[in-house]
Design an enzyme around this catalytic site. Structure first.
Site, short mmCIF file in Angstrom:
data_model
loop_
_atom_site.label_atom_id
_atom_site.label_comp_id
_atom_site.label_asym_id
_atom_site.label_seq_id
_atom_site.Cartn_x
_atom_site.Cartn_y
_atom_site.Cartn_z
N ARG A 159 15.28 -40.32 -93.96
CA ARG A 159 14.78 -40.04 -95.30
C ARG A 159 14.20 -41.34 -95.89
NH1 ARG A 159 19.68 -36.98 -95.02
NH2 ARG A 159 19.23 -34.68 -95.20
N LYS A 183 22.71 -37.96 -97.53
CA LYS A 183 22.85 -37.29 -99.06
C LYS A 183 24.04 -37.04 -99.11
CE LYS A 183 18.44 -34.59 -99.54
NZ LYS A 183 17.77 -33.09 -99.83
N HIS A 256 7.46 -38.50 -96.06
CA HIS A 256 8.35 -37.47 -95.59
C HIS A 256 7.96 -36.77 -94.41
CE1 HIS A 256 12.47 -35.94 -96.26
NE2 HIS A 256 12.09 -34.46 -96.06
N ARG A 259 9.33 -37.66 -90.96
CA ARG A 259 10.63 -37.12 -90.77
C ARG A 259 10.22 -35.81 -90.41
NH1 ARG A 259 16.05 -37.14 -92.20
NH2 ARG A 259 17.07 -35.01 -92.83
N HIS A 282 21.61 -33.04 -91.48
CA HIS A 282 21.58 -31.88 -92.30
C HIS A 282 23.08 -31.09 -92.28
CE1 HIS A 282 16.94 -30.91 -91.59
NE2 HIS A 282 17.46 -31.66 -92.66
N TYR A 291 12.29 -26.22 -88.74
CA TYR A 291 11.33 -26.96 -87.67
C TYR A 291 11.12 -26.12 -86.30
CZ TYR A 291 12.28 -30.81 -90.88
OH TYR A 291 12.27 -31.69 -91.98
#
Length: 310
Positions: A159, A183, A256, A259, A282, A291
């Site tokens: 990211r 995150k 982004h 990614r 994730h 995806y």
């Protein structure tokens, strides 16, 4: 009743009674970008509420929240933006209820239109090759930094925020991984591509010092911990990364998208979905599954363009 937003009052901050700074401080597991977004969302809501005569959080009931969501929708905001603002309100009023500031949580179960579901743009192999070059290590320190940024975004699927937060100690000599803070302040080890390893080694073994000496406006003010910095010596920011991409991409491309391309190319190449989930950092598999949808769309495009009976 139509309620508008006043930019001048937004800039001056939110009245203390709304306790927005305290709420933002409570979001210990949220990323900096999420905190900034929620702070902005709640300032806008407080301004809207004050114009409606709602001067304290306890004045807000479910009817007003629904009216606000409708107001946002008619303003032309994307469904994704409205959904995020609804999420901010749910977390905020839930926090106020737990703190005892309000007796009843009016945002409990508050719903908003889901995100747009728009598929992310995926770069083709030719686009990626043109952007990243032939794999040689540049002699120019700015070009070396720029190529390293692009290689980490595509080659490791970082990211933008993760890239900007990288410290010098994130990469150890001879390692094929880099330490990333994702995150929720979750740490993970991400594999490096061979070009990225070569670029990182060159950056560590003199490229960074050369950049500092030749390019920085005030070398003495360089952030000593940051792996990558801008011309002011500060950590790279989102706008810095976008400018780097603008210089190297043949067509307008959001950072982004690299990614997205990383994840899609992995799945196209046969990678297991759960492996891709780990690589991307994730928490939920459902986040990664978008995806697979991208890959199916790409397969369909190839089929329709290549098969005579498509």
């Amino acid at each position: 009743m139509t309620v508008g937003l006043a930019t001048s009052r937004l800039e001056s901050g939110t009245p203390p009674v709304w306790r927005v700074p305290e709420f933002v401080l409570s979001l210990t597991a949220a990323s900096d970008s999420t905190k900034r977004a929620y702070r902005s969302d709640l300032r806008q809501f407080a301004e809207w509420a004050s114009r409606a005569g709602l001067n304290v959080p306890s004045d807000v009931d479910r009817r007003w929240l629904r009216r606000y969501i409708a107001f946002l929708s008619v303003r032309g905001l994307s469904r994704r933006s409205v959904a995020r603002k609804a999420s901010a309100l749910r977390r905020y009023f839930g926090w106020l209820a737990r703190q005892g500031t309000i007796g009843v949580d009016p945002a409990l179960g508050l719903v908003a239109p889901a995100g747009s579901g728009r598929l992310p743009r995926v770069l083709g192999a030719a686009e990626v090759s043109e952007m990243l070059g032939d794999g040689t290590v540049p002699n120019d320190p700015t070009e070396l930094r720029d190529r390293l940024v692009l290689e980490l975004l595509y080659g490791s699927g970082l990211r933008v925020a993760e890239l900007c937060q990288l410290d010098r100690g994130a990469f150890r000599p001879g390692s094929a991984h880099i330490e990333v803070i994702g995150k929720g302040a979750r740490h993970r080890r991400v594999p490096l591509s061979e070009p990225a390893m070569a670029l990182l080694a060159a950056w560590r073994d003199g490229g960074s010092d050369e950049f500092d000496g030749q390019r920085l406006r005030e070398p003495a003010e360089r952030d000593p911990a940051a792996l990558l910095v801008n011309l002011r010596g500060n950590r790279l920011g989102t706008r810095d990364v976008q400018r780097i991409l603008d210089r190297h991409a043949a067509t307008p491309t959001h950072p982004h998208a690299l990614r997205h391309t990383y994840a899609t190319h992995l799945l196209d190449g046969g990678a297991d979905l759960r492996v891709v989930q780990e690589l991307l950092g994730h928490r939920r598999l459902a986040t990664t599954q978008i995806y697979t949808r991208v890959s199916r769309e790409r397969l369909r495009e190839v089929y329709e363009s290549a098969h005579p009976r498509a």
